[in-house]
Every structure is written in structure tokens, then in C-alpha cells.
Scaffold this motif. Structure first.
Motif, PDB file in Angstrom:
ATOM      1  N   GLY A 123     109.977   7.935  24.298  1.00 36.67           N
ATOM      2  CA  GLY A 123     108.885   8.584  23.592  1.00 36.67           C
ATOM      3  C   GLY A 123     107.638   8.622  24.469  1.00 36.67           C
ATOM      4  O   GLY A 123     107.428   7.751  25.308  1.00 36.67           O
ATOM      5  N   LYS A 124     106.832   9.651  24.277  1.00 37.15           N
ATOM      6  CA  LYS A 124     105.609   9.802  25.061  1.00 37.15           C
ATOM      7  C   LYS A 124     104.453  10.131  24.125  1.00 37.15           C
ATOM      8  O   LYS A 124     104.645  10.756  23.076  1.00 37.15           O
ATOM      9  N   ALA A 125     103.263   9.727  24.514  1.00 36.13           N
ATOM     10  CA  ALA A 125     102.076  10.149  23.783  1.00 36.13           C
ATOM     11  C   ALA A 125     101.851  11.638  24.034  1.00 36.13           C
ATOM     12  O   ALA A 125     102.265  12.170  25.066  1.00 36.13           O
ATOM     13  N   PRO A 126     101.201  12.346  23.107  1.00 34.52           N
ATOM     14  CA  PRO A 126     100.951  13.779  23.310  1.00 34.52           C
ATOM     15  C   PRO A 126     100.081  14.029  24.533  1.00 34.52           C
ATOM     16  O   PRO A 126      99.243  13.206  24.908  1.00 34.52           O
ATOM     17  N   SER A 127     100.306  15.181  25.167  1.00 33.80           N
ATOM     18  CA  SER A 127      99.432  15.579  26.274  1.00 33.80           C
ATOM     19  C   SER A 127      98.035  15.870  25.739  1.00 33.80           C
ATOM     20  O   SER A 127      97.858  16.258  24.597  1.00 33.80           O
ATOM     21  N   ALA A 128      97.062  15.699  26.597  1.00 33.70           N
ATOM     22  CA  ALA A 128      95.684  16.009  26.219  1.00 33.70           C
ATOM     23  C   ALA A 128      95.418  17.490  26.433  1.00 33.70           C
ATOM     24  O   ALA A 128      96.242  18.222  26.948  1.00 33.70           O
ATOM     25  N   GLY A 129      94.236  17.917  26.052  1.00 33.74           N
ATOM     26  CA  GLY A 129      93.875  19.313  26.236  1.00 33.74           C
ATOM     27  C   GLY A 129      93.159  19.569  27.545  1.00 33.74           C
ATOM     28  O   GLY A 129      92.521  20.601  27.705  1.00 33.74           O
ATOM     29  N   GLY A 130      93.225  18.647  28.473  1.00 31.57           N
ATOM     30  CA  GLY A 130      92.496  18.762  29.728  1.00 31.57           C
ATOM     31  C   GLY A 130      93.203  19.607  30.763  1.00 31.57           C
ATOM     32  O   GLY A 130      94.076  20.422  30.453  1.00 31.57           O
ATOM     33  N   ALA A 131      92.844  19.385  32.022  1.00 31.65           N
ATOM     34  CA  ALA A 131      93.403  20.161  33.131  1.00 31.65           C
ATOM     35  C   ALA A 131      94.908  19.946  33.230  1.00 31.65           C
ATOM     36  O   ALA A 131      95.404  18.853  32.965  1.00 31.65           O
ATOM     37  N   PRO A 132      95.651  20.988  33.605  1.00 33.75           N
ATOM     38  CA  PRO A 132      97.108  20.852  33.702  1.00 33.75           C
ATOM     39  C   PRO A 132      97.524  20.076  34.943  1.00 33.75           C
ATOM     40  O   PRO A 132      96.714  19.740  35.808  1.00 33.75           O
ATOM     41  N   LEU A 133      98.809  19.821  35.014  1.00 34.67           N
ATOM     42  CA  LEU A 133      99.432  19.107  36.120  1.00 34.67           C
ATOM     43  C   LEU A 133      99.126  19.754  37.472  1.00 34.67           C
ATOM     44  O   LEU A 133      99.147  20.980  37.602  1.00 34.67           O
ATOM     45  N   LYS A 134      98.851  18.910  38.462  1.00 38.02           N
ATOM     46  CA  LYS A 134      98.806  19.339  39.852  1.00 38.02           C
ATOM     47  C   LYS A 134      99.829  18.510  40.615  1.00 38.02           C
ATOM     48  O   LYS A 134      99.572  17.339  40.924  1.00 38.02           O
ATOM     49  N   LEU A 135     100.988  19.096  40.889  1.00 31.18           N
ATOM     50  CA  LEU A 135     102.063  18.336  41.536  1.00 31.18           C
ATOM     51  C   LEU A 135     101.603  17.712  42.842  1.00 31.18           C
ATOM     52  O   LEU A 135     101.976  16.586  43.177  1.00 31.18           O
ATOM     53  N   GLU A 136     100.780  18.438  43.586  1.00 32.62           N
ATOM     54  CA  GLU A 136     100.365  17.951  44.903  1.00 32.62           C
ATOM     55  C   GLU A 136      99.446  16.737  44.812  1.00 32.62           C
ATOM     56  O   GLU A 136      99.210  16.048  45.823  1.00 32.62           O
ATOM     57  N   SER A 137      98.918  16.446  43.613  1.00 28.50           N
ATOM     58  CA  SER A 137      98.012  15.306  43.466  1.00 28.50           C
ATOM     59  C   SER A 137      98.752  14.006  43.142  1.00 28.50           C
ATOM     60  O   SER A 137      98.142  12.934  43.152  1.00 28.50           O
ATOM     61  N   LEU A 138     100.043  14.080  42.843  1.00 27.71           N
ATOM     62  CA  LEU A 138     100.791  12.884  42.463  1.00 27.71           C
ATOM     63  C   LEU A 138     101.016  11.970  43.666  1.00 27.71           C
ATOM     64  O   LEU A 138     101.101  12.426  44.810  1.00 27.71           O
TER      65      LEU A 138
END
Length: 260
Positions: A10-25
């Protein structure tokens, strides 16, 4: 110290903020493999829902997870430490750690994932559903998919210190410490002392409390033997099985009398 954790189903809901940036992981060596899984998962979930549900092993009640996966590229993202929930993460309770312990968590904790491979708790990700046991149409079995990129990325992440491996077997399949790294790796089982059986719920909860205790105390064990001392200092009863040869990890049994 590097602590390897399983994710939560289970996961907490995503927020309404900026989307994923794969290169930042974290662990950029995993970027290409992440893009492959992400693309495959989004395509699957944007198509036939029944097929997606079958591939992902989801019950009818979890059908809504498919639509969530289809929007992963545009969904809001939050730190992984806020996305993962469940028994282990409730016991770890990252949000309530003091500032110093939170900094240690950011450096030390690595959460394995069928979708991302592995992420730091500070990496911003959207909520998703994709376990390591899934076999996607394009990339195939995820445990197999991650082995080659993990073999490159994880030794660097492990550095020259202790590796505390608290993963479940499905996630352990993605990377197995070898050689010199294995010799400074410790795996942990939590056993109910009277029966010496593993009980899933308190196994996860105790592992969460163990990690919290190590982070809060500022303990910095350099290897498995020092980890045993640190756990005993925290009040745990620990039985030790040193490695039987080169390239083998230490096995620790933590005995718990109360199931909670």
C-alpha cells in the motif's frame, strides 16, 4: 551503514505537486532500467484494464490502481519516505524522527522497488502499484530485469561499511551482495521467542523499530559484529550465525517475546 528495506504494497496518495523527474532520483546508474519499466507499466495500464489487473496480480477491489499507474508520468510526487506506508514504515515513523536522525535516514536507507529498482527516502516519487514479482509484457520478470543494473549501482551505494539487509525474499532477488560486500552484510529474522516462528506482522514492525532505534541512537556500526553490539545496547536479544565461508552474509535472529 546502508539499510536495505522492502517497499510497502500500500502507498499513501500522491500529492498535487510537481511530477516525477526520473533524472533526479538517486542511483543514476538505474535510470535506463527505470525508464524501461515505467514505460512498460504505463503502456500496460493505459490499455486493457483486465489484462493489466491480471499481469499486476490485483484483486477487483484494487482496479483503481491501474488508472493510477497509467498517469505516473504526470502525477504529483512526494518523498518516498512519505509514500511508503504499512507496518514496517508505521513503526519506523520517519516523520517523527529528530533532525539528526532524519539526516541519517536520508544517507542510510534504501527502499527496493519493482518500478524504481531502489530509491532513497528523500527521492520524490508518485504513488504506484507494481511489485517485484510482476512479469511485464516488455521487460519481463522484474526481479531478473533489475539484476544487471543493480550489480553496477549497489556496490557503490554500499561503500565500505555495514550493509543491513531487511528485504523480503522477492526484493532480495534483485540484488545479492557478493564477495567482500557479503562479508559485511547482515540479514535479520525476527522470531517469536517461545515458538521460534516468524510472524509476518510483528516481523515487519520489529524491523521498523530496529531501524528507528539505530537512527535515533546515532549508532554507527562498522560491521555485523558491531551491529550485534548496537542491537543488544538497544535492548534486543540477538542470536548470531557468522558466515560459513567467504562471500557469505551474517545471519542474525532477533528474539521477541511480545507480539505487537
Amino acid at each position: 551503514m546502508l539499510v536495505l528495506l522492502p517497499p510497502s504494497e500500500g502507498k499513501a496518495p500522491s500529492a498535487g505537486g510537481a511530477p516525477l523527474k526520473l533524472e533526479s532520483l538517486s542511483l543514476p546508474a538505474l535510470s535506463e532500467a527505470r525508464e524501461a519499466v515505467l514505460g512498460d507499466l504505463v503502456e500496460l495500464c493505459a490499455g486493457d484494464e483486465d489484462k493489466a489487473r491480471e499481469v499486476l496480480g490485483l484483486s477487483e477491489g484494487l482496479r483503481g490502481e491501474i488508472a493510477k499507474n497509467a498517469e505516473l508520468r504526470t502525477a504529483g510526487a512526494r518523498p518516498a519516505g512519505q509514500i511508503y506506508t504499512g507496518v514496517l514504515y508505521d513503526a519506523l515513523d520517519l516523520a517523527s524522527l529528530d533532525t539528526a536522525a532524519k539526516k541519517r535516514a536520508a544517507r542510510s536507507l534504501l527502499v527496493f522497488s519493482g518500478l524504481w529498482g531502489a530509491v532513497r527516502v528523500t527521492d520524490r516519487i508518485p504513488s504506484y502499484r507494481c511489485s517485484m514479482g510482476v512479469k511485464l509484457p516488455g521487460v519481463g520478470a522484474l526481479g531478473t530485469h533489475w539484476r544487471t543494473p543493480m550489480a553496477s549501482a549497489l556496490p557503490e551505494a554500499a561503500g565500505d561499511g555495514l550493509v543491513l539487509d531487511l528485504r523480503s525474499s522477492a526484493y532480495a532477488s534483485a540484488w545479492k551482495p557478493k564477495g567482500e560486500i557479503a562479508g559485511r552484510t547482515a540479514t535479520v529474522r525476527v522470531l517469536h521467542a517461545p515458538t521460534r516462528k516468524v510472524v509476518s506482522h510483528f516481523n515487519k514492525a520489529t524491523k521498523g523499530r530496529i531501524v528507528r532505534g539505530l537512527l535515533s541512537s546515532g549508532a554507527a556500526p562498522k560491521g555485523p559484529a558491531q551491529l550485534v553490539e548496537a542491537l543488544r545496547d538497544l535492548g534486543y536479544v540477538v542470536e548470531v550465525e557468522p558466515p560459513t565461508g567467504a562471500g557469505k552474509a551474517w545471519s542474525l535472529d532477533v528474539l521477541v517475546t511480545e507480539v505487537h
